[in-house]
Design a protein around this motif. Structure first.
Motif, PDB file in Angstrom:
ATOM      1  N   ILE A  36       0.822  -1.198   0.000  1.00  0.00           N
ATOM      2  CA  ILE A  36       0.000   0.000   0.000  1.00  0.00           C
ATOM      3  C   ILE A  36       0.863   1.257   0.000  1.00  0.00           C
ATOM      4  N   VAL A  37       0.264   2.334  -0.456  1.00  0.00           N
ATOM      5  CA  VAL A  37       0.909   3.636  -0.476  1.00  0.00           C
ATOM      6  C   VAL A  37      -0.149   4.657  -0.093  1.00  0.00           C
ATOM      7  N   THR A  38       0.278   5.758   0.503  1.00  0.00           N
ATOM      8  CA  THR A  38      -0.670   6.806   0.877  1.00  0.00           C
ATOM      9  C   THR A  38      -0.273   8.121   0.218  1.00  0.00           C
ATOM     10  N   ILE A  39      -1.183   9.053   0.271  1.00  0.00           N
ATOM     11  CA  ILE A  39      -0.877  10.383  -0.228  1.00  0.00           C
ATOM     12  C   ILE A  39       0.282  11.002   0.546  1.00  0.00           C
ATOM     13  N   ALA A  40       0.433  10.617   1.815  1.00  0.00           N
ATOM     14  CA  ALA A  40       1.542  11.130   2.621  1.00  0.00           C
ATOM     15  C   ALA A  40       2.885  10.662   2.067  1.00  0.00           C
ATOM     16  N   ASP A  41       2.961   9.383   1.670  1.00  0.00           N
ATOM     17  CA  ASP A  41       4.201   8.865   1.067  1.00  0.00           C
ATOM     18  C   ASP A  41       4.575   9.701  -0.152  1.00  0.00           C
ATOM     19  N   ARG A  42       3.614   9.899  -1.039  1.00  0.00           N
ATOM     20  CA  ARG A  42       3.898  10.542  -2.317  1.00  0.00           C
ATOM     21  C   ARG A  42       4.224  12.028  -2.151  1.00  0.00           C
ATOM     22  N   GLU A  43       3.479  12.714  -1.301  1.00  0.00           N
ATOM     23  CA  GLU A  43       3.758  14.133  -1.117  1.00  0.00           C
ATOM     24  C   GLU A  43       5.076  14.356  -0.393  1.00  0.00           C
ATOM     25  N   ALA A  44       5.353  13.546   0.622  1.00  0.00           N
ATOM     26  CA  ALA A  44       6.613  13.693   1.349  1.00  0.00           C
ATOM     27  C   ALA A  44       7.808  13.413   0.441  1.00  0.00           C
ATOM     28  N   GLU A  45       7.702  12.379  -0.402  1.00  0.00           N
ATOM     29  CA  GLU A  45       8.807  12.072  -1.309  1.00  0.00           C
ATOM     30  C   GLU A  45       9.060  13.236  -2.269  1.00  0.00           C
ATOM     31  N   ALA A  46       8.007  13.857  -2.784  1.00  0.00           N
ATOM     32  CA  ALA A  46       8.184  14.992  -3.702  1.00  0.00           C
ATOM     33  C   ALA A  46       8.874  16.157  -3.012  1.00  0.00           C
ATOM     34  N   ILE A  47       8.507  16.428  -1.773  1.00  0.00           N
ATOM     35  CA  ILE A  47       9.139  17.515  -1.019  1.00  0.00           C
ATOM     36  C   ILE A  47      10.611  17.211  -0.772  1.00  0.00           C
ATOM     37  N   ILE A  48      10.884  15.993  -0.300  1.00  0.00           N
ATOM     38  CA  ILE A  48      12.259  15.612   0.020  1.00  0.00           C
ATOM     39  C   ILE A  48      13.121  15.625  -1.232  1.00  0.00           C
ATOM     40  N   GLU A  49      12.614  15.072  -2.328  1.00  0.00           N
ATOM     41  CA  GLU A  49      13.379  15.036  -3.576  1.00  0.00           C
ATOM     42  C   GLU A  49      13.763  16.446  -4.017  1.00  0.00           C
ATOM     43  N   ARG A  50      12.800  17.342  -4.033  1.00  0.00           N
ATOM     44  CA  ARG A  50      13.090  18.705  -4.485  1.00  0.00           C
ATOM     45  C   ARG A  50      14.155  19.381  -3.618  1.00  0.00           C
ATOM     46  N   ARG A  51      14.054  19.226  -2.311  1.00  0.00           N
ATOM     47  CA  ARG A  51      14.975  19.918  -1.415  1.00  0.00           C
ATOM     48  C   ARG A  51      16.356  19.265  -1.394  1.00  0.00           C
ATOM     49  N   LEU A  52      16.401  17.948  -1.564  1.00  0.00           N
ATOM     50  CA  LEU A  52      17.714  17.285  -1.646  1.00  0.00           C
ATOM     51  C   LEU A  52      18.445  17.697  -2.920  1.00  0.00           C
ATOM     52  N   ARG A  53      17.732  17.810  -4.012  1.00  0.00           N
ATOM     53  CA  ARG A  53      18.366  18.227  -5.271  1.00  0.00           C
ATOM     54  C   ARG A  53      18.924  19.651  -5.161  1.00  0.00           C
ATOM     55  N   GLU A  54      18.267  20.494  -4.400  1.00  0.00           N
ATOM     56  CA  GLU A  54      18.782  21.840  -4.177  1.00  0.00           C
ATOM     57  C   GLU A  54      20.084  21.802  -3.376  1.00  0.00           C
TER      58      GLU A  54
END
Length: 265
Positions: A36-54
Protein backbone atom coordinates in the motif's frame (compact mmCIF):
# COMPACT_ATOMS: atom_id res chain seq x y z
CA UNK A 1 24.37 16.56 7.78
CA UNK A 2 22.16 18.96 9.74
CA UNK A 3 20.37 20.32 6.67
CA UNK A 4 19.30 16.85 5.49
CA UNK A 5 17.94 16.09 8.97
CA UNK A 6 15.97 19.35 8.78
CA UNK A 7 14.58 18.44 5.33
CA UNK A 8 13.23 15.11 6.62
CA UNK A 9 11.65 16.72 9.69
CA UNK A 10 10.14 19.51 7.57
CA UNK A 11 8.67 17.10 5.02
CA UNK A 12 7.29 14.97 7.83
CA UNK A 13 5.66 18.01 9.47
CA UNK A 14 4.18 19.18 6.16
CA UNK A 15 2.96 15.98 4.55
CA UNK A 16 3.07 13.05 6.98
CA UNK A 17 2.28 13.95 10.57
CA UNK A 18 -0.93 15.89 9.82
CA UNK A 19 -2.33 12.71 8.25
CA UNK A 20 -1.38 10.33 11.06
CA UNK A 21 -4.66 8.78 12.22
CA UNK A 22 -6.41 11.24 9.91
CA UNK A 23 -6.20 9.67 6.45
CA UNK A 24 -9.28 10.39 4.39
CA UNK A 25 -11.10 7.98 2.11
CA UNK A 26 -9.15 7.59 -1.11
CA UNK A 27 -5.81 8.58 0.46
CA UNK A 28 -4.66 4.94 0.79
CA UNK A 29 -4.00 3.04 -2.45
CA UNK A 30 -2.57 -0.34 -3.48
CA UNK A 31 0.54 0.15 -5.61
CA UNK A 32 1.23 -3.60 -6.00
CA UNK A 33 -0.41 -6.77 -4.66
CA UNK A 34 -0.10 -6.59 -0.89
CA UNK A 35 1.72 -3.22 -1.00
CA UNK A 36 0.00 0.00 0.00
CA UNK A 37 0.91 3.64 -0.48
CA UNK A 38 -0.67 6.81 0.88
CA UNK A 39 -0.88 10.38 -0.23
CA UNK A 40 1.54 11.13 2.62
CA UNK A 41 4.20 8.87 1.07
CA UNK A 42 3.90 10.54 -2.32
CA UNK A 43 3.76 14.13 -1.12
CA UNK A 44 6.61 13.69 1.35
CA UNK A 45 8.81 12.07 -1.31
CA UNK A 46 8.18 14.99 -3.70
CA UNK A 47 9.14 17.52 -1.02
CA UNK A 48 12.26 15.61 0.02
CA UNK A 49 13.38 15.04 -3.58
CA UNK A 50 13.09 18.70 -4.49
CA UNK A 51 14.97 19.92 -1.41
CA UNK A 52 17.71 17.29 -1.65
CA UNK A 53 18.37 18.23 -5.27
CA UNK A 54 18.78 21.84 -4.18
CA UNK A 55 21.36 20.68 -1.66
CA UNK A 56 23.22 18.26 -3.95
CA UNK A 57 21.96 17.91 -7.55
CA UNK A 58 22.32 14.16 -8.09
CA UNK A 59 19.64 11.53 -8.93
CA UNK A 60 17.08 10.75 -6.26
CA UNK A 61 15.97 7.13 -5.98
CA UNK A 62 12.73 7.26 -4.03
CA UNK A 63 10.62 4.27 -3.09
CA UNK A 64 7.47 5.64 -4.70
CA UNK A 65 9.21 6.83 -7.87
CA UNK A 66 10.73 3.36 -8.30
CA UNK A 67 7.29 1.80 -7.83
CA UNK A 68 6.20 3.78 -10.88
CA UNK A 69 9.43 3.28 -12.86
CA UNK A 70 11.67 0.43 -11.62
CA UNK A 71 14.51 1.45 -13.97
CA UNK A 72 15.25 4.45 -11.73
CA UNK A 73 16.85 2.12 -9.17
CA UNK A 74 19.66 1.26 -11.60
CA UNK A 75 21.19 4.65 -10.78
CA UNK A 76 22.58 2.95 -7.67
CA UNK A 77 25.09 1.24 -9.97
CA UNK A 78 25.37 3.64 -12.88
CA UNK A 79 25.68 7.00 -11.10
CA UNK A 80 28.62 8.18 -8.96
CA UNK A 81 26.27 9.62 -6.32
CA UNK A 82 22.61 9.02 -5.51
CA UNK A 83 20.13 10.07 -2.84
CA UNK A 84 17.99 7.19 -1.54
CA UNK A 85 14.63 8.18 0.00
CA UNK A 86 11.97 6.30 1.95
CA UNK A 87 9.31 8.94 2.66
CA UNK A 88 7.26 6.79 5.06
CA UNK A 89 8.95 3.62 6.23
CA UNK A 90 6.36 1.43 7.91
CA UNK A 91 3.42 2.57 5.80
CA UNK A 92 1.21 -0.27 7.07
CA UNK A 93 1.81 0.94 10.64
CA UNK A 94 1.10 4.51 9.61
CA UNK A 95 -2.19 3.53 7.98
CA UNK A 96 -3.19 1.47 11.03
CA UNK A 97 -2.47 4.37 13.37
CA UNK A 98 0.53 2.70 14.97
CA UNK A 99 3.45 5.02 15.83
CA UNK A 100 6.20 2.76 14.45
CA UNK A 101 7.06 4.61 11.26
CA UNK A 102 9.98 6.74 10.07
CA UNK A 103 11.18 9.07 7.34
CA UNK A 104 14.58 8.06 5.94
CA UNK A 105 17.29 9.13 3.54
CA UNK A 106 20.79 8.01 2.55
CA UNK A 107 23.57 9.32 0.35
CA UNK A 108 25.22 6.60 -1.74
CA UNK A 109 28.54 7.19 -3.51
CA UNK A 110 30.04 4.60 -5.87
CA UNK A 111 27.64 1.98 -4.52
CA UNK A 112 28.49 2.60 -0.88
CA UNK A 113 26.34 4.33 1.74
CA UNK A 114 28.33 7.29 3.06
CA UNK A 115 25.67 9.12 5.09
CA UNK A 116 22.23 8.33 6.43
CA UNK A 117 19.36 9.92 8.34
CA UNK A 118 16.33 8.48 10.14
CA UNK A 119 13.55 10.67 11.56
CA UNK A 120 11.04 9.04 13.91
CA UNK A 121 8.10 11.49 14.06
CA UNK A 122 6.22 9.84 16.92
CA UNK A 123 9.09 10.43 19.35
CA UNK A 124 10.72 13.37 17.53
CA UNK A 125 13.99 11.42 17.49
CA UNK A 126 16.66 11.93 14.84
CA UNK A 127 19.32 9.35 14.01
CA UNK A 128 22.21 10.07 11.66
CA UNK A 129 25.44 8.41 10.61
CA UNK A 130 28.41 9.34 8.45
CA UNK A 131 30.90 6.83 7.12
CA UNK A 132 33.98 6.91 9.34
CA UNK A 133 32.57 9.63 11.59
CA UNK A 134 30.15 7.73 13.85
CA UNK A 135 26.45 7.36 14.56
CA UNK A 136 24.22 9.64 16.59
CA UNK A 137 20.81 9.73 18.24
CA UNK A 138 20.00 13.42 18.50
CA UNK A 139 23.12 14.76 20.23
CA UNK A 140 24.21 11.44 21.76
CA UNK A 141 26.90 9.40 20.04
CA UNK A 142 25.90 5.75 19.75
CA UNK A 143 28.23 2.94 20.77
CA UNK A 144 26.56 -0.44 20.83
CA UNK A 145 27.60 -2.61 23.79
CA UNK A 146 28.36 -6.28 23.03
CA UNK A 147 25.41 -8.67 23.20
CA UNK A 148 25.39 -11.75 25.48
CA UNK A 149 27.44 -14.73 24.26
CA UNK A 150 24.72 -17.20 25.27
CA UNK A 151 22.15 -17.70 22.45
CA UNK A 152 19.47 -18.27 25.08
CA UNK A 153 19.95 -14.66 26.19
CA UNK A 154 19.85 -13.06 22.75
CA UNK A 155 16.88 -10.95 21.65
CA UNK A 156 16.20 -11.19 17.95
CA UNK A 157 13.83 -10.70 15.05
CA UNK A 158 13.50 -13.17 12.17
CA UNK A 159 11.74 -11.90 9.04
CA UNK A 160 10.91 -15.02 7.03
CA UNK A 161 7.82 -13.90 5.11
CA UNK A 162 9.45 -13.86 1.67
CA UNK A 163 11.33 -17.17 1.99
CA UNK A 164 10.11 -20.30 0.27
CA UNK A 165 8.22 -22.67 2.64
CA UNK A 166 11.04 -25.21 3.12
CA UNK A 167 13.66 -22.60 4.01
CA UNK A 168 11.17 -20.78 6.22
CA UNK A 169 10.42 -23.91 8.25
CA UNK A 170 14.14 -24.65 8.72
CA UNK A 171 14.94 -21.09 9.69
CA UNK A 172 12.10 -20.84 12.18
CA UNK A 173 13.01 -24.20 13.73
CA UNK A 174 16.63 -23.11 14.16
CA UNK A 175 15.57 -19.77 15.63
CA UNK A 176 14.03 -21.59 18.61
CA UNK A 177 17.57 -21.69 20.06
CA UNK A 178 17.41 -17.99 20.85
CA UNK A 179 16.09 -16.64 24.10
CA UNK A 180 13.63 -14.06 22.85
CA UNK A 181 12.20 -13.68 19.37
CA UNK A 182 9.70 -11.15 18.12
CA UNK A 183 8.05 -10.66 14.72
CA UNK A 184 9.56 -7.18 14.54
CA UNK A 185 8.00 -3.75 14.30
CA UNK A 186 7.29 -3.68 10.55
CA UNK A 187 9.63 -0.74 9.96
CA UNK A 188 13.37 -0.90 9.35
CA UNK A 189 13.57 2.71 10.51
CA UNK A 190 12.52 1.51 13.96
CA UNK A 191 14.24 -1.90 14.03
CA UNK A 192 17.78 -0.76 13.10
CA UNK A 193 17.83 1.97 15.75
CA UNK A 194 16.55 -0.59 18.26
CA UNK A 195 19.67 -2.69 17.59
CA UNK A 196 21.95 0.35 17.79
CA UNK A 197 20.29 1.43 21.05
CA UNK A 198 20.62 -2.02 22.61
CA UNK A 199 16.96 -3.06 22.64
CA UNK A 200 17.47 -5.89 20.12
CA UNK A 201 20.58 -7.99 19.44
CA UNK A 202 20.03 -9.16 15.86
CA UNK A 203 17.60 -9.07 12.95
CA UNK A 204 17.42 -11.42 9.97
CA UNK A 205 15.84 -9.94 6.84
CA UNK A 206 15.20 -11.74 3.58
CA UNK A 207 13.89 -9.07 1.22
CA UNK A 208 16.27 -6.09 1.22
CA UNK A 209 14.89 -3.05 -0.57
CA UNK A 210 17.67 -0.44 -0.65
CA UNK A 211 15.74 2.50 0.85
CA UNK A 212 14.82 0.28 3.81
CA UNK A 213 18.32 -0.92 4.67
CA UNK A 214 20.89 1.65 3.57
CA UNK A 215 20.06 4.14 6.37
CA UNK A 216 20.02 1.66 9.23
CA UNK A 217 22.88 -0.42 7.87
CA UNK A 218 25.27 2.52 8.08
CA UNK A 219 23.86 3.67 11.43
CA UNK A 220 24.47 0.26 12.97
CA UNK A 221 27.92 -0.20 11.43
CA UNK A 222 29.04 3.20 12.70
CA UNK A 223 27.72 2.31 16.18
CA UNK A 224 29.91 -0.82 16.23
CA UNK A 225 27.44 -3.36 14.89
CA UNK A 226 27.35 -5.40 11.69
CA UNK A 227 25.07 -5.39 8.64
CA UNK A 228 26.23 -8.14 6.27
CA UNK A 229 24.98 -10.57 3.64
CA UNK A 230 24.87 -14.20 4.66
CA UNK A 231 28.24 -14.86 2.98
CA UNK A 232 29.80 -12.25 5.28
CA UNK A 233 30.10 -9.47 2.70
CA UNK A 234 29.33 -5.96 3.93
CA UNK A 235 25.87 -4.72 2.99
CA UNK A 236 25.70 -2.37 0.02
CA UNK A 237 22.43 -1.04 -1.42
CA UNK A 238 21.27 -2.81 -4.56
CA UNK A 239 18.29 -2.32 -6.86
CA UNK A 240 15.25 -4.37 -5.77
CA UNK A 241 15.60 -8.01 -6.72
CA UNK A 242 19.41 -7.97 -7.04
CA UNK A 243 20.26 -9.56 -3.70
CA UNK A 244 18.36 -10.91 -0.72
CA UNK A 245 19.28 -12.16 2.72
CA UNK A 246 20.76 -9.83 5.32
CA UNK A 247 21.72 -10.33 8.95
CA UNK A 248 22.31 -7.36 11.22
CA UNK A 249 23.72 -7.75 14.70
CA UNK A 250 25.05 -5.88 17.70
CA UNK A 251 28.67 -6.92 17.11
CA UNK A 252 30.76 -9.29 14.94
CA UNK A 253 30.64 -12.14 17.45
CA UNK A 254 26.85 -12.00 17.65
CA UNK A 255 26.62 -11.91 13.86
CA UNK A 256 28.70 -15.10 13.55
CA UNK A 257 26.77 -16.83 16.32
CA UNK A 258 23.35 -15.93 14.92
CA UNK A 259 24.34 -16.85 11.37
CA UNK A 260 25.64 -20.26 12.47
CA UNK A 261 22.40 -21.07 14.29
CA UNK A 262 20.03 -19.73 11.63
CA UNK A 263 21.78 -21.43 8.72
CA UNK A 264 22.36 -24.81 10.38
CA UNK A 265 21.13 -27.84 8.38
Amino acid sequence: MDRVAEILAEASAEAVEPRFRALAAGEVMEKAPGEIVTIADREAEAIIERRLRELLPVPVVGEEAVAADPSLAHALRSEPAVWLVDPVDGTSNFVAGRPDYAVMCSLVRSGRTVASWIWQPSTATAYRAELGAGAWRDDVRLTRAPAPHDPAKLRGIVKSRFLDPDHRRRLEANAAAFGELSPGRNAAGIEYPDVADGHTDFVFYWRTLPWDHAPGGLLLAEAGGVAARMDGSTYRPEAPGCEDGLLVAADPETWELARGILMAD
